[in-house]
Structure formats: C-alpha cells, structure tokens
Design a protein around this motif. Structure first.
Motif, PDB file in Angstrom:
ATOM      1  N   SER A  84     -13.044  27.181 -22.398  1.00 17.98           N
ATOM      2  CA  SER A  84     -13.678  27.237 -21.300  1.00 17.98           C
ATOM      3  C   SER A  84     -12.887  25.572 -20.584  1.00 17.98           C
ATOM      4  N   ALA A  85     -12.785  24.616 -21.720  1.00 18.65           N
ATOM      5  CA  ALA A  85     -11.922  23.336 -21.018  1.00 18.65           C
ATOM      6  C   ALA A  85     -11.042  24.112 -20.733  1.00 18.65           C
ATOM      7  N   VAL A  86      -9.908  24.919 -21.784  1.00 16.35           N
ATOM      8  CA  VAL A  86      -8.405  24.830 -20.721  1.00 16.35           C
ATOM      9  C   VAL A  86      -8.817  25.382 -19.368  1.00 16.35           C
ATOM     10  N   CYS A  87      -9.555  26.911 -18.849  1.00 14.92           N
ATOM     11  CA  CYS A  87     -10.078  27.148 -17.851  1.00 14.92           C
ATOM     12  C   CYS A  87     -10.265  26.247 -17.023  1.00 14.92           C
ATOM     13  N   VAL A  88     -10.679  24.685 -17.681  1.00 17.33           N
ATOM     14  CA  VAL A  88     -11.292  23.696 -15.989  1.00 17.33           C
ATOM     15  C   VAL A  88     -10.139  23.062 -15.819  1.00 17.33           C
ATOM     16  N   LEU A  89      -9.600  22.513 -17.067  1.00 17.65           N
ATOM     17  CA  LEU A  89      -8.223  22.150 -16.130  1.00 17.65           C
ATOM     18  C   LEU A  89      -7.266  22.592 -15.952  1.00 17.65           C
ATOM     19  N   ASP A  90      -6.530  24.347 -16.254  1.00 16.79           N
ATOM     20  CA  ASP A  90      -6.352  25.095 -15.076  1.00 16.79           C
ATOM     21  C   ASP A  90      -5.889  25.216 -13.868  1.00 16.79           C
ATOM     22  N   SER A  91      -7.505  25.700 -13.762  1.00 16.28           N
ATOM     23  CA  SER A  91      -8.156  25.552 -12.268  1.00 16.28           C
ATOM     24  C   SER A  91      -7.902  24.214 -11.116  1.00 16.28           C
ATOM     25  N   ALA A  92      -8.449  23.257 -12.025  1.00 14.19           N
ATOM     26  CA  ALA A  92      -8.578  22.198 -11.162  1.00 14.19           C
ATOM     27  C   ALA A  92      -6.552  21.989 -10.930  1.00 14.19           C
ATOM     28  N   GLU A 123      -3.505  31.387 -12.513  1.00 11.02           N
ATOM     29  CA  GLU A 123      -4.645  31.531 -11.157  1.00 11.02           C
ATOM     30  C   GLU A 123      -6.107  32.002 -10.940  1.00 11.02           C
ATOM     31  N   SER A 124      -6.191  32.185 -12.633  1.00 14.66           N
ATOM     32  CA  SER A 124      -7.605  31.806 -12.471  1.00 14.66           C
ATOM     33  C   SER A 124      -7.832  32.122 -14.110  1.00 14.66           C
ATOM     34  N   PRO A 125      -9.428  31.382 -14.337  1.00 16.35           N
ATOM     35  CA  PRO A 125      -9.908  31.618 -16.088  1.00 16.35           C
ATOM     36  C   PRO A 125      -9.517  32.601 -16.861  1.00 16.35           C
ATOM     37  N   LEU A 126      -9.282  34.453 -15.830  1.00 17.45           N
ATOM     38  CA  LEU A 126      -9.243  35.370 -16.622  1.00 17.45           C
ATOM     39  C   LEU A 126      -7.985  34.553 -17.471  1.00 17.45           C
ATOM     40  N   GLU A 127      -6.323  34.795 -16.576  1.00 13.28           N
ATOM     41  CA  GLU A 127      -5.661  34.394 -16.765  1.00 13.28           C
ATOM     42  C   GLU A 127      -5.158  33.880 -17.992  1.00 13.28           C
ATOM     43  N   THR A 128      -6.140  32.533 -17.860  1.00 20.98           N
ATOM     44  CA  THR A 128      -5.573  31.382 -19.044  1.00 20.98           C
ATOM     45  C   THR A 128      -6.246  32.465 -20.055  1.00 20.98           C
ATOM     46  N   ARG A 129      -7.185  32.805 -20.275  1.00 21.23           N
ATOM     47  CA  ARG A 129      -8.378  33.036 -21.247  1.00 21.23           C
ATOM     48  C   ARG A 129      -7.173  34.350 -21.952  1.00 21.23           C
ATOM     49  N   VAL A 130      -6.465  35.496 -20.952  1.00 24.85           N
ATOM     50  CA  VAL A 130      -5.312  36.508 -21.548  1.00 24.85           C
ATOM     51  C   VAL A 130      -4.549  34.873 -22.736  1.00 24.85           C
ATOM     52  N   ARG A 131      -3.446  34.888 -21.476  1.00 28.71           N
ATOM     53  CA  ARG A 131      -2.452  33.742 -22.324  1.00 28.71           C
ATOM     54  C   ARG A 131      -3.364  32.861 -23.516  1.00 28.71           C
ATOM     55  N   LEU A 132      -4.373  32.527 -23.459  1.00 26.34           N
ATOM     56  CA  LEU A 132      -4.307  31.643 -25.236  1.00 26.34           C
ATOM     57  C   LEU A 132      -4.842  32.324 -26.325  1.00 26.34           C
ATOM     58  N   ARG A 133      -5.414  33.985 -25.650  1.00 27.67           N
ATOM     59  CA  ARG A 133      -4.952  34.731 -26.988  1.00 27.67           C
ATOM     60  C   ARG A 133      -4.364  35.267 -27.612  1.00 27.67           C
ATOM     61  N   CYS A 134      -3.050  35.291 -26.360  1.00 30.44           N
ATOM     62  CA  CYS A 134      -1.467  35.292 -26.321  1.00 30.44           C
ATOM     63  C   CYS A 134      -0.971  34.384 -27.574  1.00 30.44           C
ATOM     64  N   THR A 135      -1.597  33.065 -27.161  1.00 28.53           N
ATOM     65  CA  THR A 135      -0.974  31.929 -28.329  1.00 28.53           C
ATOM     66  C   THR A 135      -1.779  31.933 -29.315  1.00 28.53           C
ATOM     67  N   ASP A 136      -3.268  32.086 -29.951  1.00 31.95           N
ATOM     68  CA  ASP A 136      -3.648  32.307 -30.863  1.00 31.95           C
ATOM     69  C   ASP A 136      -3.163  33.382 -31.353  1.00 31.95           C
ATOM     70  N   GLY A 137      -2.226  34.229 -31.325  1.00 32.66           N
ATOM     71  CA  GLY A 137      -1.689  35.898 -31.871  1.00 32.66           C
ATOM     72  C   GLY A 137      -0.399  35.310 -31.822  1.00 32.66           C
ATOM     73  N   ASN A 138      -0.085  35.062 -32.172  1.00 38.96           N
ATOM     74  CA  ASN A 138       1.690  34.129 -31.917  1.00 38.96           C
ATOM     75  C   ASN A 138       2.487  35.113 -31.195  1.00 38.96           C
ATOM     76  N   VAL A 139       2.474  35.248 -30.047  1.00 38.62           N
ATOM     77  CA  VAL A 139       2.276  35.852 -29.664  1.00 38.62           C
ATOM     78  C   VAL A 139       3.034  35.708 -27.984  1.00 38.62           C
ATOM     79  N   ALA A 140       2.424  34.329 -27.475  1.00 41.87           N
ATOM     80  CA  ALA A 140       2.857  33.336 -26.617  1.00 41.87           C
ATOM     81  C   ALA A 140       3.870  33.889 -25.590  1.00 41.87           C
ATOM     82  N   PRO A 141       3.434  34.276 -24.154  1.00 43.74           N
ATOM     83  CA  PRO A 141       4.832  34.091 -23.296  1.00 43.74           C
ATOM     84  C   PRO A 141       5.741  33.789 -23.433  1.00 43.74           C
ATOM     85  N   ASP A 142       6.779  34.218 -22.020  1.00 43.22           N
ATOM     86  CA  ASP A 142       8.066  33.379 -21.874  1.00 43.22           C
ATOM     87  C   ASP A 142       7.533  32.730 -20.472  1.00 43.22           C
ATOM     88  N   SER A 143       6.940  33.302 -19.856  1.00 40.32           N
ATOM     89  CA  SER A 143       6.826  32.418 -19.069  1.00 40.32           C
ATOM     90  C   SER A 143       5.860  33.264 -17.831  1.00 40.32           C
TER      91      SER A 143
END
Length: 229
Positions: free
Chosen positions: A77-85, A124-144
């Motif tokens: 939730s914290a990162v979603c708020v920061l990304d959105s701001a 561009e949305s909290p959903l995008e943030t959450r998908v990105r964090l799931r990828c990061t936590d799973g050691n498959v962070a996106p390049d771009s």
C-alpha cells in the motif's frame, strides 16, 4: 491520532500491559513525557506551511500526508501511494527525497525508507505497482516499465506496462475499469495481435492474481525459461 495498539484493540479494550502510542501535532512547549506506564506521547513536527484548509478542515499537505501514510501502512500500500503521487504529479522526485528527513526518528521510519526506494512514478495504477512488486519479490523484476514497442518503420505497436527486453516478454496489469468496455476489449485484442505478430509474448494479470504471492513470478519465470526470442 492513535497508533497501532489503540487502533487494533480500542482504548477501552486494551489490556493493562499494552501500550497506547498517541501522536500529537506539534510543536509542544516541552519534550513530551510518558504520562502513564501504558501511554507514550509522540510529537509530530510540521511547519505552518505544511497545513492546508480543505472544506473548512485543517489538514496536512500532500508531502506530509504521504510521509504519514507510509509510516503506518504495509509495504504494498505504501509503494502504491508513492507511485500514484509521483505519476499524478502531486509530488516530485526531489520532494520524495526529502521524506526521510521528515520521518527521521518516528515509529516505522526504517520500513518507510525502504518503501521510498521502491517508488516509481511510471506505474499508472496501483495494480501495476502490485504486479511489479510481486515480480521483484519473485526475483524476476522487469527491465523496463511503460516500454514502447515499435515496428521497423518506427510505428508504435503498443506499450507494455512491464518488459523483459532480452526475452521480448511484456506483462500487462488489466484493471477491470480501463479494460472492461467493448471498445477497450477490441483495442486490447488488436494491440495484442500486433505485438504477437512482431514476436513479443504478452502476459496479462489482474488484481486477483496479485493476492497470491507466487503466481505472477511463477508465470513470468516459466515464460523466461523459454529463452530469448
């Protein structure tokens, strides 16, 4: 403003051994002291310019409000708020960089500083943030993020929310609102066909998918093991 113990249990229901943390807007004339073994008073320091009046109610500005939120909420939730701001232009990168000084010494500051390091205004949305964090936590962070795909003539074929460039893999966060109208569905299908025809693989995830920690990383990892295109 009551902190965790009071929020979870209610003042009346607190056991005698539990502690109530009370945050009082400052400045105070003297250092607040522990007024009772179970009550700890915290001072919130904010300059007069940090306050605004909204519909007749005195409130802190965006910067101080975001700083308070990330101290009190969990990581996603914290990162979603920061990304959105950042994405909406409510805060700049330099203002985000000033938050550690605002929260120094406050309860939860260590975790909040870690949240700040993960903020990215391209989401561009909290959903995008959450998908990105799931990828990061799973050691498959996106390049771009927000990767623009063009054909050989330079025409835009589509934009991927997340991309793994070497593998020509894109991931989309499909929110129910933006993607639910018939026009949006048709546009999504045409865009997906253009990207697939150009050699890209497209994975699509919903909010429900983000509720399962292993699902999104598992799908991305399986697609990456196919090897580069």
């Amino acid at each position: 403003m009551l902190d965790t113990a009071a929020e979870l249990h209610g003042i009346a229901g607190l056991r005698r051994t539990e502690t109530i943390h009370v945050s009082i807007p400052g400045p105070l004339s003297r250092r607040p002291r522990q007024t009772h073994p179970q009550v700890v008073v915290h001072q919130l320091l904010a300059p007069p310019r940090a306050f605004r009046t909204v519909n007749g109610i005195r409130a802190t500005d965006v910067l101080h409000t975001v700083a308070d939120i990330i101290l009190r909420t969990e990581r996603y939730s914290a990162v979603c708020v920061l990304d959105s701001a950042l994405n909406q232009g409510l805060l700049t990168s330099s203002q985000i960089a000033a938050i550690p000084a605002l929260i120094h010494g406050r309860r939860g500051a260590r975790s909040a500083r870690a949240h700040l390091e993960e903020a990215d205004g391209r989401a561009e949305s909290p959903l995008e943030t959450r998908v990105r964090l799931r990828c990061t936590d799973g050691n498959v962070a996106p390049d771009s993020l927000q990767h623009v795909v063009r054909d050989h003539a330079g025409r835009v074929l589509g934009i991927g929310d997340m991309a793994w460039l070497r593998f020509m893999l894109l991931a989309e966060a499909d929110g129910r609102g933006p993607h639910s109208t018939p026009e949006a569905v048709y546009a999504d299908r045409r865009r997906q066909n253009r990207l697939v025809a150009a050699g890209w693989t497209l994975a699509r995830f919903t909010w429900q998918d983000t509720l399962h920690p292993d699902y999104i990383p598992h799908v991305i990892r399986r697609l990456l093991t196919r090897g580069p295109a």
